[in-house]
Design a protein around this motif. Sequence first.
Motif, PDB file in Angstrom:
ATOM      1  N   PRO A 111       0.808  -1.228   0.000  1.00  0.00           N
ATOM      2  CA  PRO A 111       0.000   0.000   0.000  1.00  0.00           C
ATOM      3  C   PRO A 111       0.834   1.268   0.000  1.00  0.00           C
ATOM      4  CG  PRO A 111      -0.957  -1.618   1.474  1.00  0.00           C
ATOM      5  CD  PRO A 111       0.352  -2.195   1.001  1.00  0.00           C
ATOM      6  N   ALA A 112       1.982   1.244   0.705  1.00  0.00           N
ATOM      7  CA  ALA A 112       2.857   2.432   0.714  1.00  0.00           C
ATOM      8  C   ALA A 112       3.439   2.674  -0.681  1.00  0.00           C
ATOM      9  CB  ALA A 112       3.974   2.258   1.736  1.00  0.00           C
ATOM     10  N   ASP A 113       3.827   1.568  -1.357  1.00  0.00           N
ATOM     11  CA  ASP A 113       4.354   1.709  -2.722  1.00  0.00           C
ATOM     12  C   ASP A 113       3.277   2.225  -3.671  1.00  0.00           C
ATOM     13  OD1 ASP A 113       6.829   0.761  -1.946  1.00  0.00           O
ATOM     14  OD2 ASP A 113       6.307  -1.331  -2.351  1.00  0.00           O
ATOM     15  N   GLU A 114       2.055   1.760  -3.435  1.00  0.00           N
ATOM     16  CA  GLU A 114       0.932   2.215  -4.268  1.00  0.00           C
ATOM     17  C   GLU A 114       0.735   3.726  -4.129  1.00  0.00           C
ATOM     18  OE1 GLU A 114      -2.596   1.676  -6.716  1.00  0.00           O
ATOM     19  OE2 GLU A 114      -0.921   0.359  -6.248  1.00  0.00           O
ATOM     20  N   THR A 115       0.803   4.216  -2.893  1.00  0.00           N
ATOM     21  CA  THR A 115       0.658   5.660  -2.662  1.00  0.00           C
ATOM     22  C   THR A 115       1.787   6.428  -3.334  1.00  0.00           C
ATOM     23  OG1 THR A 115      -0.424   5.227  -0.544  1.00  0.00           O
ATOM     24  CG2 THR A 115       0.483   7.440  -0.888  1.00  0.00           C
ATOM     25  N   GLU A 116       3.004   5.892  -3.225  1.00  0.00           N
ATOM     26  CA  GLU A 116       4.149   6.552  -3.854  1.00  0.00           C
ATOM     27  C   GLU A 116       4.005   6.576  -5.368  1.00  0.00           C
ATOM     28  OE1 GLU A 116       9.028   6.107  -4.133  1.00  0.00           O
ATOM     29  OE2 GLU A 116       7.874   4.833  -2.767  1.00  0.00           O
ATOM     30  N   LEU A 117       3.525   5.441  -5.928  1.00  0.00           N
ATOM     31  CA  LEU A 117       3.334   5.361  -7.377  1.00  0.00           C
ATOM     32  C   LEU A 117       2.319   6.389  -7.850  1.00  0.00           C
ATOM     33  CD1 LEU A 117       3.666   4.000 -10.142  1.00  0.00           C
ATOM     34  CD2 LEU A 117       1.949   2.318  -9.413  1.00  0.00           C
ATOM     35  N   ARG A 118       1.177   6.479  -7.156  1.00  0.00           N
ATOM     36  CA  ARG A 118       0.162   7.442  -7.539  1.00  0.00           C
ATOM     37  C   ARG A 118       0.666   8.882  -7.387  1.00  0.00           C
ATOM     38  NH1 ARG A 118      -5.066   5.735  -8.117  1.00  0.00           N
ATOM     39  NH2 ARG A 118      -5.450   3.513  -7.720  1.00  0.00           N
ATOM     40  N   GLY A 119       1.432   9.125  -6.325  1.00  0.00           N
ATOM     41  CA  GLY A 119       1.994  10.466  -6.132  1.00  0.00           C
ATOM     42  C   GLY A 119       2.956  10.843  -7.248  1.00  0.00           C
ATOM     43  N   GLU A 120       3.767   9.872  -7.698  1.00  0.00           N
ATOM     44  CA  GLU A 120       4.727  10.139  -8.778  1.00  0.00           C
ATOM     45  C   GLU A 120       3.999  10.413 -10.095  1.00  0.00           C
ATOM     46  OE1 GLU A 120       8.580  10.671 -10.358  1.00  0.00           O
ATOM     47  OE2 GLU A 120       7.778  10.610  -8.311  1.00  0.00           O
ATOM     48  N   LEU A 121       2.967   9.629 -10.389  1.00  0.00           N
ATOM     49  CA  LEU A 121       2.193   9.865 -11.614  1.00  0.00           C
ATOM     50  C   LEU A 121       1.483  11.216 -11.561  1.00  0.00           C
ATOM     51  CD1 LEU A 121       0.676   6.300 -12.209  1.00  0.00           C
ATOM     52  CD2 LEU A 121       2.443   7.438 -13.562  1.00  0.00           C
ATOM     53  N   SER A 122       0.955  11.565 -10.402  1.00  0.00           N
ATOM     54  CA  SER A 122       0.296  12.869 -10.251  1.00  0.00           C
ATOM     55  C   SER A 122       1.295  14.005 -10.440  1.00  0.00           C
ATOM     56  CB  SER A 122      -0.363  12.979  -8.875  1.00  0.00           C
ATOM     57  OG  SER A 122      -1.358  11.989  -8.721  1.00  0.00           O
ATOM     58  N   ARG A 123       2.520  13.812  -9.904  1.00  0.00           N
ATOM     59  CA  ARG A 123       3.564  14.836 -10.070  1.00  0.00           C
ATOM     60  C   ARG A 123       3.888  15.038 -11.546  1.00  0.00           C
ATOM     61  NH1 ARG A 123       8.478  14.974 -11.468  1.00  0.00           N
ATOM     62  NH2 ARG A 123       8.619  12.695 -11.605  1.00  0.00           N
ATOM     63  N   ILE A 124       3.975  13.940 -12.309  1.00  0.00           N
ATOM     64  CA  ILE A 124       4.285  14.037 -13.738  1.00  0.00           C
ATOM     65  C   ILE A 124       3.206  14.836 -14.454  1.00  0.00           C
ATOM     66  CG2 ILE A 124       4.492  12.691 -15.869  1.00  0.00           C
ATOM     67  CD1 ILE A 124       5.794  10.473 -14.178  1.00  0.00           C
ATOM     68  N   VAL A 125       1.949  14.564 -14.113  1.00  0.00           N
ATOM     69  CA  VAL A 125       0.847  15.295 -14.745  1.00  0.00           C
ATOM     70  C   VAL A 125       0.938  16.778 -14.414  1.00  0.00           C
ATOM     71  CG1 VAL A 125      -1.652  15.603 -14.822  1.00  0.00           C
ATOM     72  CG2 VAL A 125      -0.695  13.299 -14.806  1.00  0.00           C
ATOM     73  N   ARG A 126       1.144  17.108 -13.128  1.00  0.00           N
ATOM     74  CA  ARG A 126       1.171  18.510 -12.712  1.00  0.00           C
ATOM     75  C   ARG A 126       2.349  19.257 -13.337  1.00  0.00           C
ATOM     76  NH1 ARG A 126       0.059  16.232  -7.690  1.00  0.00           N
ATOM     77  NH2 ARG A 126       2.227  16.539  -7.097  1.00  0.00           N
ATOM     78  N   GLU A 127       3.542  18.651 -13.302  1.00  0.00           N
ATOM     79  CA  GLU A 127       4.730  19.344 -13.796  1.00  0.00           C
ATOM     80  C   GLU A 127       4.667  19.567 -15.303  1.00  0.00           C
ATOM     81  OE1 GLU A 127       8.308  17.464 -12.564  1.00  0.00           O
ATOM     82  OE2 GLU A 127       8.050  18.002 -10.454  1.00  0.00           O
ATOM     83  N   ASN A 128       4.194  18.558 -16.040  1.00  0.00           N
ATOM     84  CA  ASN A 128       4.099  18.730 -17.485  1.00  0.00           C
ATOM     85  C   ASN A 128       2.972  19.684 -17.872  1.00  0.00           C
ATOM     86  OD1 ASN A 128       6.046  16.833 -19.090  1.00  0.00           O
ATOM     87  ND2 ASN A 128       5.394  15.659 -17.316  1.00  0.00           N
ATOM     88  N   ALA A 129       1.893  19.696 -17.097  1.00  0.00           N
ATOM     89  CA  ALA A 129       0.825  20.670 -17.342  1.00  0.00           C
ATOM     90  C   ALA A 129       1.340  22.090 -17.091  1.00  0.00           C
ATOM     91  CB  ALA A 129      -0.376  20.370 -16.452  1.00  0.00           C
ATOM     92  N   ALA A 130       2.139  22.252 -16.023  1.00  0.00           N
ATOM     93  CA  ALA A 130       2.706  23.570 -15.724  1.00  0.00           C
ATOM     94  C   ALA A 130       3.667  24.016 -16.826  1.00  0.00           C
ATOM     95  CB  ALA A 130       3.416  23.532 -14.375  1.00  0.00           C
ATOM     96  N   ALA A 131       4.501  23.078 -17.313  1.00  0.00           N
ATOM     97  CA  ALA A 131       5.445  23.409 -18.386  1.00  0.00           C
ATOM     98  C   ALA A 131       4.694  23.799 -19.657  1.00  0.00           C
ATOM     99  CB  ALA A 131       6.365  22.218 -18.655  1.00  0.00           C
ATOM    100  N   TYR A 132       3.618  23.074 -19.958  1.00  0.00           N
ATOM    101  CA  TYR A 132       2.809  23.401 -21.144  1.00  0.00           C
ATOM    102  C   TYR A 132       2.188  24.793 -21.011  1.00  0.00           C
ATOM    103  CZ  TYR A 132      -0.852  23.152 -24.674  1.00  0.00           C
ATOM    104  OH  TYR A 132      -1.663  23.419 -25.738  1.00  0.00           O
ATOM    105  N   ALA A 133       1.651  25.082 -19.830  1.00  0.00           N
ATOM    106  CA  ALA A 133       1.023  26.382 -19.617  1.00  0.00           C
ATOM    107  C   ALA A 133       2.038  27.514 -19.723  1.00  0.00           C
ATOM    108  CB  ALA A 133       0.342  26.418 -18.249  1.00  0.00           C
ATOM    109  N   LYS A 134       3.276  27.277 -19.230  1.00  0.00           N
ATOM    110  CA  LYS A 134       4.308  28.308 -19.295  1.00  0.00           C
ATOM    111  C   LYS A 134       4.766  28.551 -20.735  1.00  0.00           C
ATOM    112  CE  LYS A 134       5.030  29.655 -15.058  1.00  0.00           C
ATOM    113  NZ  LYS A 134       4.864  31.082 -14.697  1.00  0.00           N
ATOM    114  N   GLN A 135       4.811  27.481 -21.544  1.00  0.00           N
ATOM    115  CA  GLN A 135       5.271  27.612 -22.928  1.00  0.00           C
ATOM    116  C   GLN A 135       4.183  28.105 -23.871  1.00  0.00           C
ATOM    117  OE1 GLN A 135       7.183  24.045 -24.304  1.00  0.00           O
ATOM    118  NE2 GLN A 135       8.549  23.938 -22.552  1.00  0.00           N
TER     119      GLN A 135
END
Length: 199
Positions: free
Chosen positions: A66-90
């Motif tokens: 379960p801890a790995d599952e939370t980490e996995l979901r957090g990492e995928l969410s981070r990828i979505v947020r960071e790439n969305a932010a980069a797209y918005a900035k560009q």
Amino acid sequence: MTDAFTVVTGTFGILGTVGGITSTITAVHASGVRRHVERAHGASALLNDLDTLPAAHANGTRLITPADETELRGELSRIVRENAAAYAKQNPTPVGFDFARVLMPGYFILFAFFAVTAFIAAHHQKTEADAVTQRVAAGVFLVFALVFLVITGLLHERMLKRNDARRIAGTPGREYYFGPIAEIWQYVAGAIRKRRARQ
């Protein structure tokens, strides 16, 4: 007339080089934007796939706790947020630098100038053959000037439609036809200020 053709050829060479560099930068920028979108879409799709797993396999089986599952979901969410932010900035609103909008009126003014010059030169020729040559050249220049004027009008109409779409969508920001010139001025002025500050 040879001097006029030399000026036109040189001007086209310079503007063509600048246009080629701008096109290359635009292509690289578009490729970077696509990568951000693809990463964000991929991570978002994986998050959705995790949510659709059967309850018995929702938290993984042998290797994922379960801890790995939370980490996995957090990492995928981070990828979505960071790439969305980069797209918005560009891709801010307005869309950004549109070199063609500046080039087309410039071409119109250039060819209109040469057309007027050729018409005036035709009246000062000593032979009728030279005068006819000047008038033909002036006509060609005038046709090119009118073509670039029409293109300028079409680009302006496209810009107005984009602004109207932003207004309807409630998106802030408006494009201005000669906005790129203001952007260049702001960039140059900012670079000069930074250089003076460093000195």
